[in-house]
Design an enzyme around this catalytic site. Sequence first.
Site, short mmCIF file in Angstrom:
data_model
loop_
_atom_site.label_atom_id
_atom_site.label_comp_id
_atom_site.label_asym_id
_atom_site.label_seq_id
_atom_site.Cartn_x
_atom_site.Cartn_y
_atom_site.Cartn_z
N HIS A 163 -12.25 -14.95 -25.24
CA HIS A 163 -13.22 -13.92 -25.63
C HIS A 163 -13.11 -13.67 -27.13
O HIS A 163 -12.01 -13.62 -27.67
CB HIS A 163 -12.92 -12.62 -24.88
N GLY A 222 -27.89 -49.82 -32.07
CA GLY A 222 -29.03 -49.77 -31.17
C GLY A 222 -29.99 -48.65 -31.47
O GLY A 222 -29.98 -48.03 -32.53
#
Length: 470
Positions: free
Chosen positions: A449, A40
């Site tokens: 972190h 598409g």
Amino acid sequence: MSDQFDLIVIGGGPGGYVAAIRAAQLGLKTAVVERDKLGGICLNWGCIPTKALLRTAEIYHLMERAGEFGLKADNISFDIAKVVDRSRKVAGRLSGGVAGLMKKNKITVIEGFARLEKGAPAPKVFVKGKDGKETGYAAKHVILATGARARTVPQAGLEPDGKQVWTYREAMVPDTMPKSILVIGSGAIGIEFASFYRTLGAEVTVVEMMDRVMPVEDAEISAFAEKRFKKQGMKIMTGAQVEKLDKGATSVKVHVKSGGEAEVIEVERVILAIGIAANVENMGLEALGLKLEKGHVVNDGYGRTNVPGLYAIGDIAGPPWLAHKASHEGVVCVEKLAGQKDVHPFDKSNIPGCTYCNPQVASVGLTEASAKDAGHDVKVGRFQFVGNGKAIALGEDQGLVKTVFDAKTGELLGAHMVGAEVTELIQGYVIGRQLETTEAELMHTIFPHPTLSEMMHESVLDAYGRMLHM
């Protein structure tokens, strides 16, 4: 009639081909009708090739900033033909991949344009192939997944001509690099093209009818993004409207009215990015009595329309016009019609929206304003990229993470981001909303972190007066 199927899907885009695959997994004899290329608009002329273009722009921008990272890159340039060629090859590769998925799942692919006639238990499907011959097919269920196309302005002189006035298709495959562009509309499509062309050096003007750019986003995020766009050199005109275009031999004079004042802006190209229109024409839908609202097919949350045996998913079924919305809607529709248990109706409130401009913008759920309008007493948290170590190390310290909670229940009502890689980060909040997470679970979640995701944690903490790093 020719072959008999359990399900015929009309349209092979992200909604249609995913629905077909899920149906095949559930044992349904399935066919997909596609008039052009599998995948598409998204794979061939939308989501994927535009991201390939934007990736080129991102790398080019980093090369221009090489000195900031202790690197040298002299005489930076680009070849627009090669930029476009890479984008088209990326699209072609993925379209071929969808064809492989159809074969793997034993899904019949029928090439041609489909129209429907009344029938039972579902409408009959007639497909006109490239040879002009029409073949009839029958199925127990039919899904409309025909997508949408660029909406044009119903005003003389503003029609796209493919040369000086472009839709997204022409904007994706320029044969030369325009020196100046005016973009009409500042939604995701318009801003992405504005960002691409500005990064590669074009003078860019964006004209938006609403009072701010990216008007569907949270106002604070929109304002932050607008400042960054202007710093990059974009001219932003909000509360403005294009009244007419005067096309010359090599340029276009754009007549813009803003704040009661008229202005003429001369550019080489104009890009229309004012939304989309559903592909509902010439398929016999009127004769079936199919219910439409504002040009889109009405469904019930499971894809079912008012016509027995006929379903609608994706762009044809209304906003938001997003590939991931279409895919998920297709799965819900197929599982329900196949008789699966515990299938929940399609819920639009947890659909993330992503815009891949520079800086990126991403969001899910209610904005601060819409949450208040809905009657919520809210708590709002914010965290700036400038307080995050990873963002500073990346050289991307301009951005904002914003979270909106219900003050009484702790429900995460919405999350909104602008900055580097936020289109990847937003899924964390999407999962949180899907699991009906409250502020307590989010505050007690351990974020790694150093990462950009730590800002998501800090924004939650800030909403409750517990921010740690600013």
